[in-house]
Design a protein around this motif. Structure first.
Motif, PDB file in Angstrom:
ATOM      1  N   GLN A  94      51.180  25.988  23.508  1.00  0.00           N
ATOM      2  CA  GLN A  94      51.661  25.986  22.136  1.00  0.00           C
ATOM      3  C   GLN A  94      52.266  24.619  21.837  1.00  0.00           C
ATOM      4  O   GLN A  94      53.097  24.116  22.589  1.00  0.00           O
ATOM      5  CB  GLN A  94      52.690  27.106  21.947  1.00  0.00           C
ATOM      6  CG  GLN A  94      53.029  27.390  20.512  1.00  0.00           C
ATOM      7  CD  GLN A  94      53.923  28.605  20.343  1.00  0.00           C
ATOM      8  OE1 GLN A  94      53.892  29.558  21.114  1.00  0.00           O
ATOM      9  NE2 GLN A  94      54.737  28.566  19.322  1.00  0.00           N
ATOM     10  N   LYS A  95      51.876  24.056  20.688  1.00  0.00           N
ATOM     11  CA  LYS A  95      52.360  22.730  20.322  1.00  0.00           C
ATOM     12  C   LYS A  95      52.752  22.686  18.859  1.00  0.00           C
ATOM     13  O   LYS A  95      52.093  23.342  18.039  1.00  0.00           O
ATOM     14  CB  LYS A  95      51.254  21.681  20.537  1.00  0.00           C
ATOM     15  CG  LYS A  95      50.821  21.495  21.948  1.00  0.00           C
ATOM     16  CD  LYS A  95      49.700  20.468  22.009  1.00  0.00           C
ATOM     17  CE  LYS A  95      49.224  20.287  23.447  1.00  0.00           C
ATOM     18  NZ  LYS A  95      48.110  19.298  23.527  1.00  0.00           N
ATOM     19  N   PRO A  96      53.784  21.932  18.456  1.00  0.00           N
ATOM     20  CA  PRO A  96      54.702  21.235  19.360  1.00  0.00           C
ATOM     21  C   PRO A  96      55.702  22.202  19.984  1.00  0.00           C
ATOM     22  O   PRO A  96      55.813  23.342  19.546  1.00  0.00           O
ATOM     23  CB  PRO A  96      55.401  20.268  18.405  1.00  0.00           C
ATOM     24  CG  PRO A  96      55.445  21.012  17.107  1.00  0.00           C
ATOM     25  CD  PRO A  96      54.150  21.783  17.045  1.00  0.00           C
ATOM     26  N   SER A  97      56.416  21.764  20.968  1.00  0.00           N
ATOM     27  CA  SER A  97      57.422  22.623  21.585  1.00  0.00           C
ATOM     28  C   SER A  97      58.689  22.676  20.740  1.00  0.00           C
ATOM     29  O   SER A  97      59.424  23.667  20.768  1.00  0.00           O
ATOM     30  CB  SER A  97      57.753  22.132  22.994  1.00  0.00           C
ATOM     31  OG  SER A  97      58.253  20.810  22.932  1.00  0.00           O
ATOM     32  N   ARG A  98      58.943  21.622  20.006  1.00  0.00           N
ATOM     33  CA  ARG A  98      60.079  21.600  19.094  1.00  0.00           C
ATOM     34  C   ARG A  98      59.849  20.520  18.046  1.00  0.00           C
ATOM     35  O   ARG A  98      59.081  19.581  18.264  1.00  0.00           O
ATOM     36  CB  ARG A  98      61.399  21.357  19.832  1.00  0.00           C
ATOM     37  CG  ARG A  98      61.466  20.053  20.599  1.00  0.00           C
ATOM     38  CD  ARG A  98      62.836  19.891  21.256  1.00  0.00           C
ATOM     39  NE  ARG A  98      63.085  20.932  22.232  1.00  0.00           N
ATOM     40  CZ  ARG A  98      64.211  21.639  22.289  1.00  0.00           C
ATOM     41  NH1 ARG A  98      65.163  21.430  21.423  1.00  0.00           N
ATOM     42  NH2 ARG A  98      64.377  22.560  23.224  1.00  0.00           N
ATOM     43  N   ASP A  99      60.525  20.685  16.915  1.00  0.00           N
ATOM     44  CA  ASP A  99      60.430  19.685  15.855  1.00  0.00           C
ATOM     45  C   ASP A  99      61.618  19.834  14.927  1.00  0.00           C
ATOM     46  O   ASP A  99      62.181  20.938  14.776  1.00  0.00           O
ATOM     47  CB  ASP A  99      59.123  19.844  15.064  1.00  0.00           C
ATOM     48  CG  ASP A  99      58.648  18.537  14.453  1.00  0.00           C
ATOM     49  OD1 ASP A  99      57.464  18.442  14.107  1.00  0.00           O
ATOM     50  OD2 ASP A  99      59.475  17.598  14.325  1.00  0.00           O
TER      51      ASP A  99
ATOM     52  N   ILE B 170      51.744  24.637  13.568  1.00  0.00           N
ATOM     53  CA  ILE B 170      51.917  24.930  14.989  1.00  0.00           C
ATOM     54  C   ILE B 170      50.572  25.388  15.546  1.00  0.00           C
ATOM     55  O   ILE B 170      49.883  26.203  14.922  1.00  0.00           O
ATOM     56  CB  ILE B 170      52.970  26.041  15.180  1.00  0.00           C
ATOM     57  CG1 ILE B 170      54.301  25.617  14.553  1.00  0.00           C
ATOM     58  CG2 ILE B 170      53.140  26.371  16.655  1.00  0.00           C
ATOM     59  CD1 ILE B 170      55.302  26.752  14.419  1.00  0.00           C
TER      60      ILE B 170
ATOM     61  N   THR C  18      57.748  27.404  19.689  1.00  0.00           N
ATOM     62  CA  THR C  18      58.034  26.161  18.965  1.00  0.00           C
ATOM     63  C   THR C  18      59.397  26.322  18.315  1.00  0.00           C
ATOM     64  O   THR C  18      59.579  27.200  17.471  1.00  0.00           O
ATOM     65  CB  THR C  18      56.977  25.888  17.888  1.00  0.00           C
ATOM     66  OG1 THR C  18      55.704  25.687  18.507  1.00  0.00           O
ATOM     67  CG2 THR C  18      57.357  24.659  17.059  1.00  0.00           C
TER      68      THR C  18
END
Lengths: 114, 114
Positions: free
Chosen positions: B6-11, B21, B109
């Motif tokens: 899964q991308k991104p992991s954080r934002d 996502i 995410t």
């Protein structure tokens, strides 16, 4: 539609004591039942699941759960709690009809006293 | 069991913008789902991502706010549109494989809207 109730928001137990986390479900047919654990800042980890057969299921980390159809319950138990068990626990139910949706309860936060 | 990337992991995003996502699975799966976990809350099902057709949304979630694509059996995207601080949550992708261990979840995410 299925639903899950976890009546206890928080539970505090002493290390070494036994534990029981309650879960009640609502679903018209035989459900698929799950318990997940989530440690702070971590992802979900499957503890155990019930699909059919023996109503007492064993999971990882010494946890077990018993499916009681008459009570629509799937309570999670552990005979002796370790400090590392402190986490959030989620019960979930899936209706294996055409939707296969997995619905989560509100969760129970377990605190462990030294 | 399936492995989910899964991308991104954080934002961290500005209000009024959109974030897409991605969820990539290492095997073909029929059932794919998107969840939201608001701070301190349980997981809430947003929608079922249907391959080649419109997603099936749960009550309280609409396509204009959370458009979902699923072009094939291994990939899906969730867009959080016109974001506000209330959209700050962890968004998770999940798949179900019949006959396997049940449901597998991505690592999530973590979205912060400022």
């Amino acid at each position: 539609a299925q639903s899950v109730t976890q009546p206890d928001i928080h539970i505090t137990v002493s290390e070494g004591a036994s534990l029981e986390l309650r879960c009640n479900y609502s679903y018209g047919a035989t459900p698929y039942l799950f318990w997940y654990v989530q440690s702070p800042g971590q992802g979900l980890q499957l503890l155990l699941k019930y699909f059919s057969g023996d109503t007492l299921v064993q999971g990882i980390k010494g946890f077990e759960a018993e499916f009681k159809r008459s009570q629509s319950s799937f309570n999670l138990r552990k005979p002796s709690v370790h400090w590392s068990d402190a986490a959030e626990y989620f019960c979930a139910v899936a209706g294996m009809d055409s939707s296969y949706k997995l619905i989560f309860g509100s969760g129970t936060r377990l605190l462990v006293r030294p | 069991s399936a492995v989910i990337s899964q991308k991104p992991s954080r934002d961290i995003c500005q209000r009024g913008t959109s974030l897409t996502i991605q969820c990539q699975v290492d095997s073909q799966v029929t059932m794919m789902f998107w969840y939201r976990q608001q701070p301190g809350q349980s997981l809430t099902l947003i929608a079922t991502a249907n391959q080649g057709s419109e997603a099936t949304y749960e009550s309280g979630f609409v396509i204009d706010k959370f458009p979902i694509s699923r072009p094939n059996l291994t990939f899906s995207t969730l867009t959080v549109s016109n974001m506000s601080p209330e959209d700050s949550s962890i968004y998770l992708c999940s798949v179900e494989i019949q006959g396997a261990d049940g449901y597998t979840f991505g690592s999530g995410t973590r979205l912060t809207v400022v």
